[in-house]
Design an enzyme around this catalytic site. Structure first.
Site, PDB file in Angstrom:
ATOM      1  N   CYS A  91      42.916  42.320  45.018  1.00 46.32           N
ATOM      2  CA  CYS A  91      42.570  43.420  44.109  1.00 46.32           C
ATOM      3  C   CYS A  91      43.493  43.503  42.899  1.00 46.32           C
ATOM      4  O   CYS A  91      43.113  44.038  41.861  1.00 46.32           O
ATOM      5  CB  CYS A  91      42.612  44.758  44.843  1.00 46.32           C
ATOM      6  N   HIS A 343      34.862  48.588  41.231  1.00 44.78           N
ATOM      7  CA  HIS A 343      36.100  47.819  41.379  1.00 44.78           C
ATOM      8  C   HIS A 343      35.769  46.331  41.460  1.00 44.78           C
ATOM      9  O   HIS A 343      35.823  45.733  42.526  1.00 44.78           O
ATOM     10  CB  HIS A 343      36.815  48.314  42.641  1.00 44.78           C
ATOM     11  N   CYS A 373      46.366  49.366  45.023  1.00 40.27           N
ATOM     12  CA  CYS A 373      46.543  48.799  46.355  1.00 40.27           C
ATOM     13  C   CYS A 373      45.888  47.423  46.387  1.00 40.27           C
ATOM     14  O   CYS A 373      45.071  47.084  45.529  1.00 40.27           O
ATOM     15  CB  CYS A 373      45.948  49.713  47.419  1.00 40.27           C
TER      16      CYS A 373
END
Length: 388
Positions: A91, A343, A373
């Site tokens: 991520c 995302h 995160c």
């Protein structure tokens, strides 16, 4: 050591992954579009002067495989002499790309780097081809590989209720809707052509993922998706699946000065940390603490914060851990976040940093923090300082 400055940052609109605007647009094209646009916006920097390209992408297969950074650069007609590498910290990939490019400049190995990232989650699903080692469960909980279950764990540990999550999710959509309507995203979105629901080619200059009609009643009606029996995390309080890319131009401060450029911000500190994979969503807390320590700042010095919203439960746990719940509405995700925008994994780091940069300018604050995160237990953070 050289100071690193941000010259500019842009992103594509966020397209819905399921039958969305970019269903016939490839990840390389989203990336190449931004590479070209950055140099149109900043003509003083010549493409051949780029020392390296760092491009985040998580699922490096299919159209995103075989070094998408290089493929996109070739599509963008960037000179063949300019190298490019694809970066993967899940991520946090495009924020890691920012850190890698910045470190090259800090150490004198580069003057100019082009950084960014992309993820087309409609064409290359998040779990495509993933095959975890069977022995991983000897040292890591099996559920740690299911991001939604790690959010459920944080909700239980930090007493984050279903109602709190739904309210946070609604806030994200409301803030993103307001930002769209007020033109707050105009300076960061680089319009691009895609196809509407009827298959008609059109120019997209807005994020199609945002639900302007979101409401608490509908959110409350959704069933928990990861733990149907005792859980509280729903699709509505999770980041949306979307397709998109983001990009930034960074240089040394001395290079910018010699070229007569007006940098928008200076990178003050960068940090990446590890944490327990079972609570991967808590990574922004230690990452932020480390970045603040490196910058010689305290959290009260930070005027605006962009916290990637993987899940409402995860975001609220981090805000609670950083003692930011009371000041959230004044500082955090003022234009909404990934619950509303989506995302796209490899895109999000540079995307939230670009949004942060624009918010800092609009609100006239000195310091800003972007943090997120990372799956399997990591966190990453960047602190930037506005330049007059």
């Amino acid at each position: 050591m050289e100071n690193v400055v941000i010259i500019d940052g842009i992103r594509t609109p966020m397209g819905r992954s399921k039958g969305g605007a970019f269903r016939q647009v490839r990840a390389e094209d989203l990336s190449a579009h931004l590479m070209k646009k950055l140099f149109k916006r900043n003509p003083a920097i010549q493409q051949h002067e780029i020392d390296d390209i760092y491009w985040g992408c998580v699922q490096q297969t299919l159209e995103q495989g075989f070094n998408i950074a290089r493929n996109a650069a070739l599509l963008a007609d960037i000179p063949h002499s300019v190298p490019a590498v694809t970066v993967n910290r899940l991520c946090g990939s495009s924020m890691q790309a920012l850190h890698d490019g910045a470190r090259m400049i800090m150490t004198g190995e580069a003057n100019v780097t082009l950084i960014g990232g992309v993820e087309h989650m409609g064409h290359v699903p998040m779990t495509h081809g993933v095959d975890f080692h069977p022995k991983m469960s000897l040292s890591v909980a099996k559920a740690a590989g299911v991001m939604g279950l790690t959010a459920e764990m944080l909700a239980k540990i930090h007493h984050i209720s279903r109602e709190m999550q739904d309210e946070f999710a609604l806030r994200s959509h409301q803030r993103a809707t307001q930002a769209t309507q007020s033109g707050a995203f105009a300076n960061e979105i680089s319009p691009i052509y895609g196809h509407d629901a009827d298959g008609i080619l059109k120019r997209f200059d807005y994020d199609e993922v945002i639900r302007s009609d979101a409401n608490l009643k509908d959110l409350a009606a959704l069933r928990p998706v990861f733990d149907p029996v005792t859980g509280s995390v729903t699709a509505g309080s999770s980041s949306a699946l979307s397709d998109g890319a983001s990009a930034m131009l960074i240089t040394s401060e001395s290079y910018a000065k010699n070229l007569g450029l007006k940098p928008r911000a200076r990178i003050r500190s960068m940090a990446a940390v590890g944490c327990d994979p079972s609570i991967m969503g808590y990574g922004p807390v230690p990452a932020t603490q480390m970045a603040l320590k490196k910058a010689g700042l305290v959290l009260g010095d930070i005027g605006v914060i962009e916290l990637n919203e993987a899940f409402a439960a995860q975001s609220l746990a981090c805000l609670k851990g950083l003692n930011l719940l009371d000041s959230m509405d004044d500082k955090v995700n003022l234009n909404g976040g990934a619950i509303a925008l989506g995302h796209p994994l490899g895109c999000s780091g540079a995307r939230i940093t670009t949004t942060l940069l624009n918010l800092m300018e609009r609100r006239d604050v000195q310091f800003g923090l972007a943090t997120m995160c990372i799956g399997l237990g990591q966190g990453i953070a960047t602190i930037i300082e506005r330049m007059d």
